[in-house]
Design a protein around this motif. Structure first.
Motif, PDB file in Angstrom:
ATOM      1  N   THR A  13    -121.205  28.395  22.775  1.00 58.26           N
ATOM      2  CA  THR A  13    -121.672  29.767  22.710  1.00 58.26           C
ATOM      3  C   THR A  13    -122.764  29.893  21.650  1.00 58.26           C
ATOM      4  O   THR A  13    -123.229  28.872  21.115  1.00 58.26           O
ATOM      5  N   ARG A  14    -123.165  31.097  21.351  1.00 53.28           N
ATOM      6  CA  ARG A  14    -124.206  31.350  20.349  1.00 53.28           C
ATOM      7  C   ARG A  14    -123.582  31.925  19.089  1.00 53.28           C
ATOM      8  O   ARG A  14    -122.684  32.765  19.161  1.00 53.28           O
ATOM      9  N   ALA A  15    -124.063  31.482  17.958  1.00 54.04           N
ATOM     10  CA  ALA A  15    -123.497  31.906  16.678  1.00 54.04           C
ATOM     11  C   ALA A  15    -123.901  33.336  16.359  1.00 54.04           C
ATOM     12  O   ALA A  15    -125.086  33.690  16.434  1.00 54.04           O
ATOM     13  N   SER A  16    -122.912  34.144  16.004  1.00 51.15           N
ATOM     14  CA  SER A  16    -123.207  35.469  15.474  1.00 51.15           C
ATOM     15  C   SER A  16    -123.812  35.306  14.083  1.00 51.15           C
ATOM     16  O   SER A  16    -123.803  34.207  13.506  1.00 51.15           O
ATOM     17  N   ALA A  17    -124.308  36.370  13.523  1.00 48.22           N
ATOM     18  CA  ALA A  17    -124.896  36.295  12.186  1.00 48.22           C
ATOM     19  C   ALA A  17    -123.870  35.831  11.164  1.00 48.22           C
ATOM     20  O   ALA A  17    -124.159  35.033  10.271  1.00 48.22           O
ATOM     21  N   GLU A  18    -122.625  36.311  11.315  1.00 47.22           N
ATOM     22  CA  GLU A  18    -121.558  35.954  10.373  1.00 47.22           C
ATOM     23  C   GLU A  18    -121.201  34.473  10.478  1.00 47.22           C
ATOM     24  O   GLU A  18    -121.075  33.771   9.464  1.00 47.22           O
ATOM     25  N   ILE A  19    -121.053  33.968  11.704  1.00 49.57           N
ATOM     26  CA  ILE A  19    -120.714  32.561  11.908  1.00 49.57           C
ATOM     27  C   ILE A  19    -121.864  31.678  11.451  1.00 49.57           C
ATOM     28  O   ILE A  19    -121.662  30.644  10.796  1.00 49.57           O
ATOM     29  N   ALA A  20    -123.077  32.070  11.778  1.00 58.57           N
ATOM     30  CA  ALA A  20    -124.248  31.288  11.378  1.00 58.57           C
ATOM     31  C   ALA A  20    -124.354  31.187   9.858  1.00 58.57           C
ATOM     32  O   ALA A  20    -124.666  30.118   9.317  1.00 58.57           O
ATOM     33  N   ARG A  21    -124.079  32.267   9.176  1.00 56.91           N
ATOM     34  CA  ARG A  21    -124.158  32.262   7.713  1.00 56.91           C
ATOM     35  C   ARG A  21    -123.136  31.287   7.129  1.00 56.91           C
ATOM     36  O   ARG A  21    -123.437  30.531   6.205  1.00 56.91           O
ATOM     37  N   ALA A  22    -121.932  31.268   7.667  1.00 60.30           N
ATOM     38  CA  ALA A  22    -120.890  30.384   7.147  1.00 60.30           C
ATOM     39  C   ALA A  22    -121.218  28.921   7.386  1.00 60.30           C
ATOM     40  O   ALA A  22    -120.877  28.055   6.569  1.00 60.30           O
ATOM     41  N   LEU A  23    -121.901  28.614   8.493  1.00 60.24           N
ATOM     42  CA  LEU A  23    -122.188  27.231   8.854  1.00 60.24           C
ATOM     43  C   LEU A  23    -123.602  26.794   8.479  1.00 60.24           C
ATOM     44  O   LEU A  23    -124.015  25.676   8.819  1.00 60.24           O
ATOM     45  N   GLY A  24    -124.348  27.655   7.805  1.00 56.94           N
ATOM     46  CA  GLY A  24    -125.707  27.291   7.414  1.00 56.94           C
ATOM     47  C   GLY A  24    -126.648  27.164   8.596  1.00 56.94           C
ATOM     48  O   GLY A  24    -127.590  26.361   8.578  1.00 56.94           O
ATOM     49  N   LEU A  25    -126.411  27.976   9.650  1.00 58.38           N
ATOM     50  CA  LEU A  25    -127.243  27.950  10.842  1.00 58.38           C
ATOM     51  C   LEU A  25    -128.073  29.221  10.939  1.00 58.38           C
ATOM     52  O   LEU A  25    -127.976  30.104  10.086  1.00 58.38           O
ATOM     53  N   ARG A  26    -128.858  29.312  11.990  1.00 54.84           N
ATOM     54  CA  ARG A  26    -129.576  30.548  12.280  1.00 54.84           C
ATOM     55  C   ARG A  26    -128.793  31.339  13.321  1.00 54.84           C
ATOM     56  O   ARG A  26    -128.150  30.763  14.197  1.00 54.84           O
ATOM     57  N   SER A  27    -128.854  32.630  13.247  1.00 55.38           N
ATOM     58  CA  SER A  27    -128.183  33.476  14.223  1.00 55.38           C
ATOM     59  C   SER A  27    -128.673  33.126  15.623  1.00 55.38           C
ATOM     60  O   SER A  27    -129.873  33.008  15.862  1.00 55.38           O
ATOM     61  N   GLY A  28    -127.749  32.900  16.530  1.00 53.66           N
ATOM     62  CA  GLY A  28    -128.116  32.531  17.891  1.00 53.66           C
ATOM     63  C   GLY A  28    -128.103  31.040  18.152  1.00 53.66           C
ATOM     64  O   GLY A  28    -128.216  30.612  19.307  1.00 53.66           O
ATOM     65  N   ASP A  29    -127.964  30.215  17.099  1.00 52.07           N
ATOM     66  CA  ASP A  29    -127.874  28.765  17.297  1.00 52.07           C
ATOM     67  C   ASP A  29    -126.596  28.427  18.071  1.00 52.07           C
ATOM     68  O   ASP A  29    -125.607  29.160  18.034  1.00 52.07           O
ATOM     69  N   ALA A  30    -126.630  27.297  18.746  1.00 48.51           N
ATOM     70  CA  ALA A  30    -125.483  26.871  19.546  1.00 48.51           C
ATOM     71  C   ALA A  30    -124.322  26.440  18.649  1.00 48.51           C
ATOM     72  O   ALA A  30    -124.518  25.725  17.661  1.00 48.51           O
ATOM     73  N   VAL A  31    -123.130  26.879  19.005  1.00 50.06           N
ATOM     74  CA  VAL A  31    -121.898  26.453  18.324  1.00 50.06           C
ATOM     75  C   VAL A  31    -120.832  26.196  19.372  1.00 50.06           C
ATOM     76  O   VAL A  31    -120.886  26.726  20.486  1.00 50.06           O
ATOM     77  N   MET A  32    -119.863  25.347  19.007  1.00 54.93           N
ATOM     78  CA  MET A  32    -118.674  25.162  19.820  1.00 54.93           C
ATOM     79  C   MET A  32    -117.582  26.075  19.268  1.00 54.93           C
ATOM     80  O   MET A  32    -117.360  26.110  18.058  1.00 54.93           O
ATOM     81  N   GLN A  33    -116.932  26.814  20.152  1.00 55.04           N
ATOM     82  CA  GLN A  33    -115.860  27.713  19.744  1.00 55.04           C
ATOM     83  C   GLN A  33    -114.559  27.244  20.390  1.00 55.04           C
ATOM     84  O   GLN A  33    -114.495  27.035  21.606  1.00 55.04           O
ATOM     85  N   VAL A  34    -113.534  27.070  19.567  1.00 53.77           N
ATOM     86  CA  VAL A  34    -112.253  26.555  20.034  1.00 53.77           C
ATOM     87  C   VAL A  34    -111.155  27.511  19.600  1.00 53.77           C
ATOM     88  O   VAL A  34    -111.152  27.992  18.463  1.00 53.77           O
ATOM     89  N   ARG A  35    -110.229  27.794  20.492  1.00 51.13           N
ATOM     90  CA  ARG A  35    -109.024  28.553  20.140  1.00 51.13           C
ATOM     91  C   ARG A  35    -107.823  27.718  20.549  1.00 51.13           C
ATOM     92  O   ARG A  35    -107.764  27.213  21.678  1.00 51.13           O
ATOM     93  N   ARG A  36    -106.873  27.563  19.632  1.00 47.75           N
ATOM     94  CA  ARG A  36    -105.693  26.764  19.930  1.00 47.75           C
ATOM     95  C   ARG A  36    -104.464  27.330  19.224  1.00 47.75           C
ATOM     96  O   ARG A  36    -104.587  28.093  18.257  1.00 47.75           O
ATOM     97  N   VAL A  37    -103.298  26.927  19.708  1.00 51.48           N
ATOM     98  CA  VAL A  37    -102.024  27.312  19.116  1.00 51.48           C
ATOM     99  C   VAL A  37    -101.282  26.039  18.724  1.00 51.48           C
ATOM    100  O   VAL A  37    -101.198  25.092  19.513  1.00 51.48           O
TER     101      VAL A  37
END
Length: 266
Positions: A128-152
């Motif tokens: 997916t694309r990084a939100s501004a918050e996710i991008a800031r945490a990962l040192g990316l630009r907003s909209g950069d590609a990221v992998m999103q995982v949800r698990r239990v």
């Protein structure tokens, strides 16, 4: 052969994770930085034997004692592992004594062996694309590609049925983790950080966490099989590889009716 390092030379440019000094650093800290550079460059890979202290001393043209002090600090930070009679090796997340060092949730009776490994269920793994918050945490630009995982993660408390205990959402930079799938994660027999290390060449060397008590929303409560008014432990983690490069944002919700968060301080 490189020129000898001066005892008051400027610290190497590599960020070793220590506080910056005004202009100079101890010689062993410079050697520590140079060893970290070699680790970051992949000269010595996880699980591999590094050169002896005598060989490193000759390479850097410093005393063996200086090298030993640098190696001692790296071993204390779980980046290197000393093995009596065998030498010093690059630490790996596949080793039993460090493989779960970032997981601090333990059963109330403290018996990790009887509880056994977590049962993992992957609810989502997508690019997916990084939100501004996710991008800031990962040192990316907003909209950069990221992998999103949800698990239990589920545990069998007191040898009984598996109980969903941790709900986690992970975000990873898209470039280094291209090809990551839920099937690939589910099929790996070991901790997630060992998968990242062995199959993607990303070694997590440290992490920062923020912890608070929260109430789940309806979706979270349903997944963890708790009432909406049940307090949960929220743990937000940013994990870093060498050179303090962020490589994972992880947000977890922990049940604490049969487990507690334990951290050893020294």
């Amino acid at each position: 052969m490189p020129a000898p390092i001066s005892g008051n030379a400027a610290e190497p440019s590599l960020d070793t994770g220590l506080s910056a000094t005004p202009a100079f650093s101890p010689l062993y800290q410079q050697i520590k930085g140079l060893i970290l550079q070699r680790l970051q460059a992949g000269e010595w890979k996880p699980g591999e034997l590094i050169p002896s202290e005598i060989e490193l001393a000759a390479r850097f043209r410093v005393s063996q004692g200086t090298v030993r002090k640098a190696v001692d600090e790296l071993a204390g930070e779980n980046l290197l592992v000393r093995r009596q009679g065998k030498g010093t090796f690059v630490a790996t997340h596949t080793e039993q004594h460090v493989r779960y060092r970032f997981l601090k949730l333990v059963p109330d009776d403290g018996d990790l062996i009887r509880e056994g490994p977590a049962q993992r269920a992957f609810l989502e793994c997508k690019r997916t694309r990084a939100s501004a918050e996710i991008a800031r945490a990962l040192g990316l630009r907003s909209g950069d590609a990221v992998m999103q995982v949800r698990r239990v993660l589920s545990f069998a408390a007191d040898g009984g049925a598996q109980t969903p205990t941790i709900l986690e959402d992970l975000w990873l930079p898209g470039g280094p983790f291209k090809g990551l799938t839920a099937e690939r994660m589910a099929g790996f027999r070991g901790p997630t950080y060992a998968l990242f290390e062995t199959e993607f060449g990303v070694r997590m060397v440290r992490a920062e966490e923020k912890i608070r008590a929260v109430l789940p929303d309806a979706d979270q409560a349903g997944i963890l099989q708790v009432a909406p008014a049940t307090p949960l432990l929220s743990v937000e983690r940013v994990a870093y590889t060498y050179n303090d490069t962020p490589m994972e944002l992880r947000r977890g919700l922990y049940r604490t009716d049969t487990h507690h968060y334990r951290n050893d301080l020294s």
